[in-house]
Design a protein around this motif. Sequence first.
Motif, PDB file in Angstrom:
ATOM      1  N   VAL A  81      82.516  14.172  44.377  1.00 29.96           N
ATOM      2  CA  VAL A  81      83.812  14.341  43.707  1.00 29.96           C
ATOM      3  C   VAL A  81      84.742  13.181  44.070  1.00 29.96           C
ATOM      4  CG1 VAL A  81      83.587  16.851  43.626  1.00 29.96           C
ATOM      5  CG2 VAL A  81      84.723  15.788  45.585  1.00 29.96           C
ATOM      6  N   PRO A  82      85.762  12.911  43.251  1.00 38.62           N
ATOM      7  CA  PRO A  82      86.649  11.764  43.502  1.00 38.62           C
ATOM      8  C   PRO A  82      87.703  12.042  44.572  1.00 38.62           C
ATOM      9  CG  PRO A  82      87.276  12.858  41.479  1.00 38.62           C
ATOM     10  CD  PRO A  82      86.024  13.543  41.955  1.00 38.62           C
ATOM     11  N   VAL A  83      87.224  12.279  45.773  1.00 38.62           N
ATOM     12  CA  VAL A  83      88.054  12.504  46.964  1.00 38.62           C
ATOM     13  C   VAL A  83      87.611  11.468  47.991  1.00 38.62           C
ATOM     14  CG1 VAL A  83      88.525  14.112  48.846  1.00 38.62           C
ATOM     15  CG2 VAL A  83      88.331  14.967  46.506  1.00 38.62           C
ATOM     16  N   PHE A  84      88.554  10.840  48.670  1.00 38.69           N
ATOM     17  CA  PHE A  84      88.176   9.781  49.610  1.00 38.69           C
ATOM     18  C   PHE A  84      87.522  10.342  50.870  1.00 38.69           C
ATOM     19  CE2 PHE A  84      91.225   7.249  47.114  1.00 38.69           C
ATOM     20  CZ  PHE A  84      90.437   6.120  46.906  1.00 38.69           C
ATOM     21  N   VAL A  85      88.131  11.336  51.518  1.00 37.06           N
ATOM     22  CA  VAL A  85      87.592  11.901  52.762  1.00 37.06           C
ATOM     23  C   VAL A  85      87.748  13.423  52.718  1.00 37.06           C
ATOM     24  CG1 VAL A  85      87.793  11.994  55.279  1.00 37.06           C
ATOM     25  CG2 VAL A  85      88.192   9.826  54.082  1.00 37.06           C
ATOM     26  N   GLY A  86      86.733  14.118  53.175  1.00 38.82           N
ATOM     27  CA  GLY A  86      86.773  15.572  53.269  1.00 38.82           C
ATOM     28  C   GLY A  86      85.802  16.232  52.314  1.00 38.82           C
ATOM     29  N   ASP A 145      86.590  17.427  57.563  1.00 35.97           N
ATOM     30  CA  ASP A 145      86.559  15.968  57.521  1.00 35.97           C
ATOM     31  C   ASP A 145      85.124  15.531  57.789  1.00 35.97           C
ATOM     32  OD1 ASP A 145      86.624  13.227  58.182  1.00 35.97           O
ATOM     33  OD2 ASP A 145      88.651  13.339  58.975  1.00 35.97           O
ATOM     34  N   ASN A 146      84.460  15.010  56.759  1.00 34.99           N
ATOM     35  CA  ASN A 146      83.042  14.668  56.884  1.00 34.99           C
ATOM     36  C   ASN A 146      82.782  13.501  57.828  1.00 34.99           C
ATOM     37  OD1 ASN A 146      84.352  13.447  54.398  1.00 34.99           O
ATOM     38  ND2 ASN A 146      82.579  12.107  54.602  1.00 34.99           N
ATOM     39  N   LEU A 147      83.780  12.647  58.031  1.00 30.14           N
ATOM     40  CA  LEU A 147      83.605  11.551  58.981  1.00 30.14           C
ATOM     41  C   LEU A 147      83.776  12.024  60.420  1.00 30.14           C
ATOM     42  CD1 LEU A 147      85.566   8.680  57.184  1.00 30.14           C
ATOM     43  CD2 LEU A 147      83.106   9.166  57.116  1.00 30.14           C
ATOM     44  N   ARG A 148      84.407  13.167  60.591  1.00 32.65           N
ATOM     45  CA  ARG A 148      84.643  13.724  61.925  1.00 32.65           C
ATOM     46  C   ARG A 148      83.584  14.784  62.246  1.00 32.65           C
ATOM     47  NH1 ARG A 148      89.486  12.622  65.437  1.00 32.65           N
ATOM     48  NH2 ARG A 148      89.848  10.501  64.763  1.00 32.65           N
ATOM     49  N   LYS A 149      83.850  16.043  61.877  1.00 31.76           N
ATOM     50  CA  LYS A 149      82.881  17.082  62.221  1.00 31.76           C
ATOM     51  C   LYS A 149      81.535  16.829  61.559  1.00 31.76           C
ATOM     52  CE  LYS A 149      81.188  20.498  64.259  1.00 31.76           C
ATOM     53  NZ  LYS A 149      80.796  20.252  65.667  1.00 31.76           N
ATOM     54  N   GLY A 150      81.559  16.208  60.394  1.00 32.16           N
ATOM     55  CA  GLY A 150      80.302  15.938  59.711  1.00 32.16           C
ATOM     56  C   GLY A 150      79.511  14.790  60.290  1.00 32.16           C
ATOM     57  N   ALA A 151      80.091  14.063  61.233  1.00 34.03           N
ATOM     58  CA  ALA A 151      79.383  12.891  61.757  1.00 34.03           C
ATOM     59  C   ALA A 151      79.864  12.519  63.157  1.00 34.03           C
ATOM     60  CB  ALA A 151      79.569  11.708  60.795  1.00 34.03           C
ATOM     61  N   ALA A 152      80.995  11.789  63.242  1.00 36.54           N
ATOM     62  CA  ALA A 152      81.406  11.183  64.509  1.00 36.54           C
ATOM     63  C   ALA A 152      81.764  12.197  65.576  1.00 36.54           C
ATOM     64  CB  ALA A 152      82.592  10.243  64.261  1.00 36.54           C
ATOM     65  N   LEU A 153      82.600  13.166  65.237  1.00 37.20           N
ATOM     66  CA  LEU A 153      83.018  14.148  66.231  1.00 37.20           C
ATOM     67  C   LEU A 153      81.834  14.955  66.731  1.00 37.20           C
ATOM     68  CD1 LEU A 153      85.089  15.753  67.865  1.00 37.20           C
ATOM     69  CD2 LEU A 153      85.468  17.180  65.839  1.00 37.20           C
ATOM     70  N   ASN A 154      80.961  15.366  65.822  1.00 29.31           N
ATOM     71  CA  ASN A 154      79.804  16.154  66.249  1.00 29.31           C
ATOM     72  C   ASN A 154      78.935  15.353  67.219  1.00 29.31           C
ATOM     73  OD1 ASN A 154      78.501  18.878  65.587  1.00 29.31           O
ATOM     74  ND2 ASN A 154      76.758  17.480  65.441  1.00 29.31           N
ATOM     75  N   ALA A 155      78.786  14.045  66.966  1.00 27.34           N
ATOM     76  CA  ALA A 155      78.010  13.204  67.877  1.00 27.34           C
ATOM     77  C   ALA A 155      78.651  13.139  69.261  1.00 27.34           C
ATOM     78  CB  ALA A 155      77.865  11.798  67.293  1.00 27.34           C
TER      79      ALA A 155
END
Length: 342
Positions: free
Chosen positions: A238-243, A316-326
């Motif tokens: 979808v046309p959303v930048f983050v999330g 936030d896919n860049l956070r819980k979906g990736a960086a934060l989870n790591a």
Amino acid sequence: MGYRVAVVGATGNVGREMLACLAEREFPADEVAAVASSRSQGMEVEFGETGRMLKCQNIEHFDFAGWDMALFAAGSGPAKEYAPKAAAAGCTVIDNSSLYRMDPDVPLIVPEVNPEAIDGYLAKNIIANPNCSTAQMVVALKPLHDAATIKRVVVSTYQSVSGAGKEGMDELFTQSRDIFVGDQADAKKFTKQIAFNVIPHIDVFLDDGSTKEEWKMVVETKKILDPKIKLTATCVRVPVFVGHSEAINIEFENEISAEEAQNILREAPGIMLVDKREDGGYVTPVECVGDGATFISRVREDPTVDNGIVLWCVSDNLRKGAALNAVQIAELLGRRHLKKAA
């Protein structure tokens, strides 16, 4: 004494978020290295809000010996070549790519969901980070599964362009600008125009008509949560930048009401319940950016099945979906196994 941590792929969206999360959470690191491809050698990336800058080192020449952990955010290619080398040098790898997720000798971890599975990491000295859409979903499913046992899940995702990296974000921006000025919106990163549009296609198509992104959600949920859960997914860009957002229909073995589900989710780790049945009483992607929580809204009973619950899930896919989870995996690894820092 703290840890020595390398962030591989430090110049990318997720790598930069990893550095931010390490700093924000005051991860006990004595030394942090920014590692990237030869193209980014010498480039500086920010570590924390103090303005401290790290100069990127070339992964081709980086010696992982003596480093405690390496957080990989460089994709499957570099992970295939360099993760085993790092692991063999005694540096535990936490990999964000899809390469090792379904390897039976590599634990696939979401710390709020299956922390005990990390105990198997020594088989290869590699730990896998799940797909971004899977990570937020299983955080929501876990406490409900514990309470009433999930039989079946039907999920539709609304995934932001940052899941496709910087190129995806740039394409949405460029196409939006071009449309506003009357120019043609050319599709390069995506298969069709993404600005003011939605695309029901993420990753490659498989023989059964599903996409690999949808397959990932199925098999990763089974590995992380419970192999008996039946799941079907439709993944949409979808046309959303983050999330990333998800509409999730859940069928349980045992009876559970919407109120019971709300009470369970309200107390569950990693979840923020925002569920007012009024205008604006829910969370949307722009409101979750920069936050580590998995937000749950629109919890209600599904009258079309016995013991059904429907909910809306945003993260936030860049956070819980990736960086934060790591980073949370790194914290878990330290607590359960390395115990180097106080």
